[in-house]
Design an enzyme around this catalytic site. Structure first.
Site, PDB file in Angstrom:
ATOM      1  N   ASP A  36       0.863  -1.192   0.000  1.00  0.00           N
ATOM      2  CA  ASP A  36       0.000   0.000   0.000  1.00  0.00           C
ATOM      3  C   ASP A  36       0.892   1.232   0.000  1.00  0.00           C
ATOM      4  O   ASP A  36       2.057   1.170   0.403  1.00  0.00           O
ATOM      5  CB  ASP A  36      -0.921   0.033   1.232  1.00  0.00           C
ATOM      6  CG  ASP A  36      -2.228   0.777   0.960  1.00  0.00           C
ATOM      7  OD1 ASP A  36      -3.248   0.119   0.714  1.00  0.00           O
ATOM      8  OD2 ASP A  36      -2.206   2.030   0.965  1.00  0.00           O
ATOM      9  N   ASN A  89      -5.385  -4.649  -6.670  1.00  0.00           N
ATOM     10  CA  ASN A  89      -6.562  -4.020  -6.072  1.00  0.00           C
ATOM     11  C   ASN A  89      -6.395  -2.523  -5.824  1.00  0.00           C
ATOM     12  O   ASN A  89      -7.389  -1.796  -5.773  1.00  0.00           O
ATOM     13  CB  ASN A  89      -6.827  -4.770  -4.749  1.00  0.00           C
ATOM     14  CG  ASN A  89      -7.716  -3.999  -3.795  1.00  0.00           C
ATOM     15  OD1 ASN A  89      -8.941  -4.032  -3.929  1.00  0.00           O
ATOM     16  ND2 ASN A  89      -7.121  -3.289  -2.836  1.00  0.00           N
ATOM     17  N   TYR A 156     -12.440   7.623 -13.831  1.00  0.00           N
ATOM     18  CA  TYR A 156     -12.603   6.328 -13.149  1.00  0.00           C
ATOM     19  C   TYR A 156     -13.213   5.294 -14.101  1.00  0.00           C
ATOM     20  O   TYR A 156     -12.729   4.158 -14.210  1.00  0.00           O
ATOM     21  CB  TYR A 156     -13.480   6.515 -11.899  1.00  0.00           C
ATOM     22  CG  TYR A 156     -13.607   5.268 -11.046  1.00  0.00           C
ATOM     23  CD1 TYR A 156     -12.585   4.918 -10.159  1.00  0.00           C
ATOM     24  CD2 TYR A 156     -14.724   4.452 -11.105  1.00  0.00           C
ATOM     25  CE1 TYR A 156     -12.685   3.777  -9.363  1.00  0.00           C
ATOM     26  CE2 TYR A 156     -14.842   3.313 -10.318  1.00  0.00           C
ATOM     27  CZ  TYR A 156     -13.825   2.978  -9.443  1.00  0.00           C
ATOM     28  OH  TYR A 156     -13.922   1.849  -8.658  1.00  0.00           O
ATOM     29  N   ILE A 189     -19.461  -1.171  -2.539  1.00  0.00           N
ATOM     30  CA  ILE A 189     -19.034  -2.037  -1.431  1.00  0.00           C
ATOM     31  C   ILE A 189     -18.662  -1.135  -0.256  1.00  0.00           C
ATOM     32  O   ILE A 189     -17.955  -0.123  -0.457  1.00  0.00           O
ATOM     33  CB  ILE A 189     -17.788  -2.870  -1.848  1.00  0.00           C
ATOM     34  CG1 ILE A 189     -18.069  -3.698  -3.125  1.00  0.00           C
ATOM     35  CG2 ILE A 189     -17.316  -3.757  -0.698  1.00  0.00           C
ATOM     36  CD1 ILE A 189     -19.163  -4.741  -3.019  1.00  0.00           C
ATOM     37  N   THR A 191     -16.695   0.490   2.032  1.00  0.00           N
ATOM     38  CA  THR A 191     -15.279   0.733   2.344  1.00  0.00           C
ATOM     39  C   THR A 191     -15.119   2.245   2.517  1.00  0.00           C
ATOM     40  O   THR A 191     -16.072   3.003   2.313  1.00  0.00           O
ATOM     41  CB  THR A 191     -14.340   0.294   1.189  1.00  0.00           C
ATOM     42  OG1 THR A 191     -14.577   1.159   0.071  1.00  0.00           O
ATOM     43  CG2 THR A 191     -14.539  -1.152   0.772  1.00  0.00           C
TER      44      THR A 191
HETATM   45  N1  LIG Z   1     -15.729   0.191  -2.687  1.00  0.00           N
HETATM   46  C1  LIG Z   1     -16.383   0.093  -3.802  1.00  0.00           C
HETATM   47  O1  LIG Z   1     -17.595   0.345  -3.872  1.00  0.00           O
HETATM   48  C2  LIG Z   1     -15.701  -0.399  -5.066  1.00  0.00           C
HETATM   49  C3  LIG Z   1     -16.510  -0.752  -6.146  1.00  0.00           C
HETATM   50  C4  LIG Z   1     -15.920  -1.210  -7.316  1.00  0.00           C
HETATM   51  C5  LIG Z   1     -14.550  -1.323  -7.411  1.00  0.00           C
HETATM   52  N2  LIG Z   1     -13.773  -0.976  -6.352  1.00  0.00           N
HETATM   53  C6  LIG Z   1     -12.319  -1.092  -6.512  1.00  0.00           C
HETATM   54  O2  LIG Z   1     -11.791  -1.879  -5.486  1.00  0.00           O
HETATM   55  C7  LIG Z   1     -10.456  -1.477  -5.197  1.00  0.00           C
HETATM   56  C8  LIG Z   1     -10.304  -1.236  -3.705  1.00  0.00           C
HETATM   57  O3  LIG Z   1     -11.188  -0.188  -3.339  1.00  0.00           O
HETATM   58  P1  LIG Z   1     -11.692   0.044  -1.838  1.00  0.00           P
HETATM   59  O4  LIG Z   1     -13.133   0.348  -1.928  1.00  0.00           O
HETATM   60  O5  LIG Z   1     -11.226  -1.039  -0.961  1.00  0.00           O
HETATM   61  O6  LIG Z   1     -10.967   1.425  -1.550  1.00  0.00           O
HETATM   62  P2  LIG Z   1     -10.114   1.928  -0.292  1.00  0.00           P
HETATM   63  O7  LIG Z   1      -9.916   3.387  -0.547  1.00  0.00           O
HETATM   64  O8  LIG Z   1     -10.740   1.476   0.970  1.00  0.00           O
HETATM   65  O9  LIG Z   1      -8.731   1.140  -0.487  1.00  0.00           O
HETATM   66  C9  LIG Z   1      -7.852   1.414  -1.550  1.00  0.00           C
HETATM   67  C10 LIG Z   1      -6.439   1.220  -1.045  1.00  0.00           C
HETATM   68  O10 LIG Z   1      -5.543   1.488  -2.137  1.00  0.00           O
HETATM   69  C11 LIG Z   1      -4.460   2.252  -1.641  1.00  0.00           C
HETATM   70  N3  LIG Z   1      -3.844   3.032  -2.719  1.00  0.00           N
HETATM   71  C12 LIG Z   1      -4.352   4.100  -3.364  1.00  0.00           C
HETATM   72  N4  LIG Z   1      -3.472   4.546  -4.276  1.00  0.00           N
HETATM   73  C13 LIG Z   1      -2.391   3.747  -4.200  1.00  0.00           C
HETATM   74  C14 LIG Z   1      -1.159   3.702  -4.890  1.00  0.00           C
HETATM   75  N5  LIG Z   1      -0.839   4.602  -5.842  1.00  0.00           N
HETATM   76  N6  LIG Z   1      -0.262   2.740  -4.563  1.00  0.00           N
HETATM   77  C15 LIG Z   1      -0.553   1.844  -3.581  1.00  0.00           C
HETATM   78  N7  LIG Z   1      -1.698   1.847  -2.890  1.00  0.00           N
HETATM   79  C16 LIG Z   1      -2.610   2.789  -3.206  1.00  0.00           C
HETATM   80  C17 LIG Z   1      -5.077   3.149  -0.575  1.00  0.00           C
HETATM   81  O11 LIG Z   1      -4.094   3.666   0.321  1.00  0.00           O
HETATM   82  C18 LIG Z   1      -6.060   2.198   0.087  1.00  0.00           C
HETATM   83  O12 LIG Z   1      -5.472   1.504   1.165  1.00  0.00           O
HETATM   84  C19 LIG Z   1     -10.189  -0.245  -6.066  1.00  0.00           C
HETATM   85  O13 LIG Z   1      -9.504  -0.649  -7.249  1.00  0.00           O
HETATM   86  C20 LIG Z   1     -11.593   0.229  -6.410  1.00  0.00           C
HETATM   87  O14 LIG Z   1     -11.638   0.977  -7.613  1.00  0.00           O
HETATM   88  C21 LIG Z   1     -14.309  -0.514  -5.168  1.00  0.00           C
END
Ligand SMILES: NC(=O)c1ccc[n+]([C@@H]2O[C@H](COP(=O)([O-])OP(=O)(O)OC[C@H]3O[C@@H](n4cnc5c(N)ncnc54)[C@H](O)[C@@H]3O)[C@@H](O)[C@H]2O)c1
Length: 253
Positions: A36, A89, A156, A189, A191
């Site tokens: 991360d 992710n 996005y 989701i 988060t």
């Molecule tokens: N939560 C949702 O509703 C949802 C829906 C569809 C897709 N997603 C995808 O799931 C994945 C995780 O999302 P989440 O909801 O857990 O978000 P989140 O913000 O809780 O977690 C994302 C993590 O990625 C890390 N991060 C961001 N930029 C970074 C970088 N340049 N290098 C390393 N780490 C980095 C952040 O520090 C964080 O810990 C993402 O790709 C997101 O697009 C999430």
């Protein structure tokens, strides 16, 4: 399964879906590499996994940078000697609510460099490591935004459509080499990312978001984690190049 415990690398695992996925793989008997950009939270996840009796290490990385992706895989091989599965992710939502004519170069570059570049550079170094271990699985994080449009989310949406294309290319290039490459496409989701969109706690924004899913709720990170675990397990041995929605039926509409 290798004789030694298998090794999974999960990017952006300090929070949300990555965190839940790290726990699910630890429970399934994997040694876990957490990466991360956020070191504090990443180290907390490692502590949590170690307290459950599993092995984990943290590697601080900015996945938008090719060199960090190379270093992460190198550190993984030095620490654990092999790589069996990778979950790409790490992601950002970018600035929400920007119509096309309001987009900025900074938002476009940042969102694309993390969400798309991060997946490309990760796979560039993961694939040779997986080959050395005799094959394995990659799961990339797309979104329902990988197949439908969302107003105000140009960068996005473009990044997630592109991740699905990249997933299919990687699946084709590796189909005969023992590496399966798939993606999951979550709906909303619970988060930190969703809290940044609709705030914490109950609100009209949150119930409107829930109502976009035929199941009329926001999903849980562990529900995505189980789908990812399935795509890395022998139960999905003939599945590659597939995009699996985990969306309470959103894309069925
Ligand atoms: N939560 C949702 O509703 C949802 C829906 C569809 C897709 N997603 C995808 O799931 C994945 C995780 O999302 P989440 O909801 O857990 O978000 P989140 O913000 O809780 O977690 C994302 C993590 O990625 C890390 N991060 C961001 N930029 C970074 C970088 N340049 N290098 C390393 N780490 C980095 C952040 O520090 C964080 O810990 C993402 O790709 C997101 O697009 C999430």
């Amino acid at each position: 399964m290798p004789l030694l415990k298998p090794v999974v690398l999960i990017t952006g695992a300090a929070s949300g879906i990555g965190h839940a996925t790290a726990l699910a793989f630890a429970h399934a008997g994997y040694r876990v590499v957490i990466t991360d950009i956020n070191e504090n939270n990443g180290l907390k996840v490692v502590k949590e996994i170690v307290s459950l009796g599993s092995e984990a290490i943290f590697v601080q990385a900015d996945h938008s940078k090719e060199i960090d992706n190379a270093r992460v895989v190198d550190t993984t091989l030095k620490a654990f000697g092999r790589l069996d599965a990778a979950v790409n992710n790490a992601g950002v939502e970018g600035s929400p609510d920007l119509k096309i004519e309001q987009q900025t170069e900074a938002n476009f570059r940042h969102t694309l460099s993390v969400n798309l570049g991060g997946v490309l550079w990760a796979m560039k170094y993961e694939i040779p490591a997986l080959l050395k271990s005799g094959g394995g699985c990659i799961v990339n994080l797309s979104s329902v935004a990988g197949s439908i449009g969302m107003e105000g989310m140009a960068a996005y949406v473009a990044s997630k459509h592109a991740v699905e294309g990249l997933t299919k290319v990687a699946a084709l290039e590796n189909a005969k080499r023992g590496i399966r490459v798939n993606a999951v496409a979550p709906g909303a989701i619970q988060t930190d990312m969703i809290d940044r969109f609709v705030g914490k706690g109950e609100s009209k924004g949150r119930s409107d978001l829930a109502a976009l899913h035929p199941m009329d709720r926001i999903g849980r990170a562990d529900e995505v984690a189980q789908a990812i675990l399935f795509l890395c397990s022998p139960a999905s041995s003939f599945i590659t190049g597939h995009i699996l929605p985990v969306d309470g039926g959103w894309l069925a509409k």
